[in-house]
Design a protein around this motif. Structure first.
Motif, PDB file in Angstrom:
ATOM      1  N   LEU A 502      -1.931   6.776 -10.478  1.00  0.00           N
ATOM      2  CA  LEU A 502      -0.686   6.339  -9.854  1.00  0.00           C
ATOM      3  C   LEU A 502      -0.928   5.155  -8.924  1.00  0.00           C
ATOM      4  N   PHE A 503      -1.946   5.264  -8.078  1.00  0.00           N
ATOM      5  CA  PHE A 503      -2.242   4.175  -7.150  1.00  0.00           C
ATOM      6  C   PHE A 503      -2.770   2.943  -7.885  1.00  0.00           C
ATOM      7  N   ASN A 504      -3.532   3.152  -8.956  1.00  0.00           N
ATOM      8  CA  ASN A 504      -3.993   2.002  -9.734  1.00  0.00           C
ATOM      9  C   ASN A 504      -2.809   1.246 -10.315  1.00  0.00           C
ATOM     10  N   GLY A 505      -1.811   1.989 -10.791  1.00  0.00           N
ATOM     11  CA  GLY A 505      -0.605   1.329 -11.304  1.00  0.00           C
ATOM     12  C   GLY A 505       0.136   0.584 -10.204  1.00  0.00           C
ATOM     13  N   MET A 506       0.194   1.166  -9.005  1.00  0.00           N
ATOM     14  CA  MET A 506       0.851   0.502  -7.882  1.00  0.00           C
ATOM     15  C   MET A 506       0.111  -0.778  -7.504  1.00  0.00           C
ATOM     16  N   TRP A 507      -1.239  -0.727  -7.527  1.00  0.00           N
ATOM     17  CA  TRP A 507      -1.998  -1.948  -7.183  1.00  0.00           C
ATOM     18  C   TRP A 507      -1.779  -3.038  -8.239  1.00  0.00           C
ATOM     19  N   LEU A 509       0.901  -3.419 -10.122  1.00  0.00           N
ATOM     20  CA  LEU A 509       2.261  -3.915  -9.912  1.00  0.00           C
ATOM     21  C   LEU A 509       2.314  -4.839  -8.702  1.00  0.00           C
ATOM     22  N   ASP A 510       1.614  -4.474  -7.648  1.00  0.00           N
ATOM     23  CA  ASP A 510       1.569  -5.304  -6.447  1.00  0.00           C
ATOM     24  C   ASP A 510       0.926  -6.655  -6.752  1.00  0.00           C
TER      25      ASP A 510
END
Length: 563
Positions: A502-507, A509-510
């Motif tokens: 989840l956090f990898n996807g957020m990074w 996207l960021d």
């Protein structure tokens, strides 16, 4: 000696300040004499003594003495003296002062007559005890101590919120029967449950206690969880939910204790198991059951402290505590081995040892009040206790295979503390009335009934037979270097495995958004510059032109002002 209204925790706090300002043998004498003087004074304090005052419309009762608080006050003084004696050779100011303050905080908590005073000592317990973990000086100890502190402080925050709700609903902050009615009751119950190591909330104990110093764990084993047991006995006696929680606490740790290699972690799981018996007694709530719960807390502090002391002595002398790396120590530490076996017999509830005269009270109360299923599960867990604490601890530390380690007995102060604990374990088992006279209720209970004795002896016999058979057949879990996870699997395995993608996807996207934004920004700047360096915005202006424009603006401002 002193006026009876002087709270029992005051000598500990004063002693800690004086000890901080002294060194050497004088400090050692102050550390040892503090619980002795305070304990002698407590013996003179009559039931019904109280000290309080009013503040902000509420009555604070910082000191309240009844039979329940006196019982815990007595054993906390004994435990403080034994822990200090066991650790008196340690030249560490941090451990010595924090140990004394920790004991004083526990005593303050059990004599608190109102919830605000309880909250203050509740948090002091967390703050003072964490230094006994950090004093080990390892990275594992620091990380475990941080997790321990977070959980303990969280318990205090939940307790404070519950107190606020309770004060609003009841217009009182008296620390007495609360029950599970309303939000306040549940919040306070959860706060107590965290410190009591309820299932799913217990991992702080098995995580932090084995990482403390060899002497620090002895302090830790005596106070935090027993304060929570006292709080449950005060506020939630007869709460049936506690019967179910207690049975789970008594049963599930034995599976982890049997496969655990770190012998101090085995004892940490064993502590949860023993607290389960206490919680069941409080949940049943009858006079016999509550007597059994609090007397077992009294005895557990002695025999569990003795077992932690024996393992602390092994760790101190060998630098090792894993069962796979120990064995054969009876040759060089015979006195420690004998004292450890006294603790093992006590926790296993052998007749004539302390565990028998308190554990049987809870078992009898379960049968008498229709909790036959709980009695059967407690019987199963009692057999498990004999396996992992009564046999495994002394067997793999002092006997089993010969590890080749040759050392000497621990320092004399360590042996003396263990000897006093062992003598008390035997004395209470032989003459239980000395303990029964201190209990909150007079039930006329006789532990040495033929049925109780025969049932327990049969249980112990067949448990020992099962251990021998499994060990000879190679079916008993061997002591192997390993890392065993229980509830901590959630934050060590599940949460990282779930949250990392989840956090990898957020990074990602960021990063994509920031790239798109910088592209648009660069395009806008390019349009503004218009073929730089010859664009309009890049032309050099004469200073004379600037003066003219400033003069025009000033004149315009003056005209408008006068207008």
């Amino acid at each position: 000696m002193w006026i009876s209204e002087v709270p029992a925790f005051v000598p500990f706090f004063i002693g800690a300040v004086i000890a901080l300002l002294t060194k050497g043998r004088l400090r050692q004498a102050i550390l040892l004499i503090t619980p002795v003087i305070s304990g002698i004074h407590l013996l003179t304090v009559p039931v019904g003594t109280s000290l309080g005052f009013d503040i902000a419309g509420f009555s604070l009762e910082v000191y309240r003495v009844d039979k329940l608080s006196l019982l815990f006050g007595y054993i906390f003084h004994i435990a403080a003296f034994l822990a200090i004696l066991f650790s008196i050779h340690v030249k560490d100011t941090l451990q010595q002062i924090s140990g004394l303050l920790y004991a004083g905080s526990a005593i303050g908590a059990v004599f608190a007559g109102d919830l605000i005073t309880l909250f203050i000592f509740w948090e002091l317990l967390a703050i003072t005890s964490v230094f006994l973990i950090w004093a080990r000086g390892t990275e594992r100890a620091y990380v475990a101590g941080m997790r321990y502190l977070i959980i303990q402080v969280l318990s205090g925050v939940i307790l404070l919120v519950g107190i606020i709700f309770y004060a609003y609903q009841q217009q009182s902050i008296s620390f007495s029967l609360i029950g599970l009615e309303g939000t306040a009751g549940w919040l306070i119950f959860i706060a107590f449950g965290i410190k009591c190591a309820f299932p799913m909330l217990h991992n702080w104990l098995t995580d932090a206690y084995p990482e403390a110093t060899p002497t620090g764990t002895v302090f830790l084993s005596a106070f935090t969880t027993k304060v929570a047991v006292y709080a449950l006995a005060r506020a939630y006696p007869g709460t049936e939910l506690l019967v179910y929680i207690g049975v789970i606490m008594a049963c599930f740790p034995i599976f982890f204790a049997v496969i655990e290699n770190d012998l101090r972690r085995v004892l940490s799981y064993s502590m949860i198991n023993q607290i389960g018996f206490m919680v069941v007694g409080i949940g049943i709530g009858t006079a016999l059951a509550v007597n059994g719960a609090v007397s077992h807390a009294f005895n557990d502090i002695l025999f569990k402290g003795l077992l932690f002391m024996s393992m602390g002595a092994v760790l101190h002398m060998t630098g090792k505590i894993d069962g796979s790396r120990l064995g054969g120590l009876y040759k060089s530490m015979p006195k420690t081995a004998i004292l450890c076996m006294v603790g093992a017999a006590s926790i296993s509830a052998f007749p004539l040892f302390s565990g028998f005269v308190s554990k049987s009270m809870v078992m009898s109360a379960a049968i008498e009040n229709g909790y036959g299923w709980a009695w059967l599960l407690l019987l199963f867990s009692a057999a498990g206790v004999f396996h992992h604490a009564g046999i495994k601890i002394p067997y793999f530390a002092f006997f089993a295979h010969d590890s080749g380690i040759r050392t000497t007995e621990p320092p004399k102060n360590m042996l003396m503390a263990m000897t006093i604990s062992a003598v008390l374990c035997i004395a209470i088992g032989v003459y239980p009335n000395a303990l029964y006279q201190l209990l909150p209720f007079d039930t006329g209970y006789n532990p040495y009934d033929a049925t109780h004795v025969l049932t327990q002896l049969q249980l112990l016999f067949f448990s020992a037979l099962a251990f021998i058979w499994l060990n000879l057949r190679g079916m008993y879990p061997p002591e192997l270097p390993s890392v065993n996870l229980d509830v901590d699997w959630f934050y060590r395995r599940l949460f990282p495995a779930t949250l990392k993608p989840l956090f990898n996807g957020m990074w990602r996207l960021d990063a994509a958004f920031r790239g798109w934004f910088m592209d648009r920004l660069n395009s806008a700047l390019g349009m503004l510059s218009r073929h730089a360096p010859d664009g309009v915005l890049s032309r050099t202006q004469l200073s004379g032109s600037m003066v003219i424009w400033v003069t025009i603006l000033l004149a315009t401002y003056l005209i408008l002002s006068f207008w």
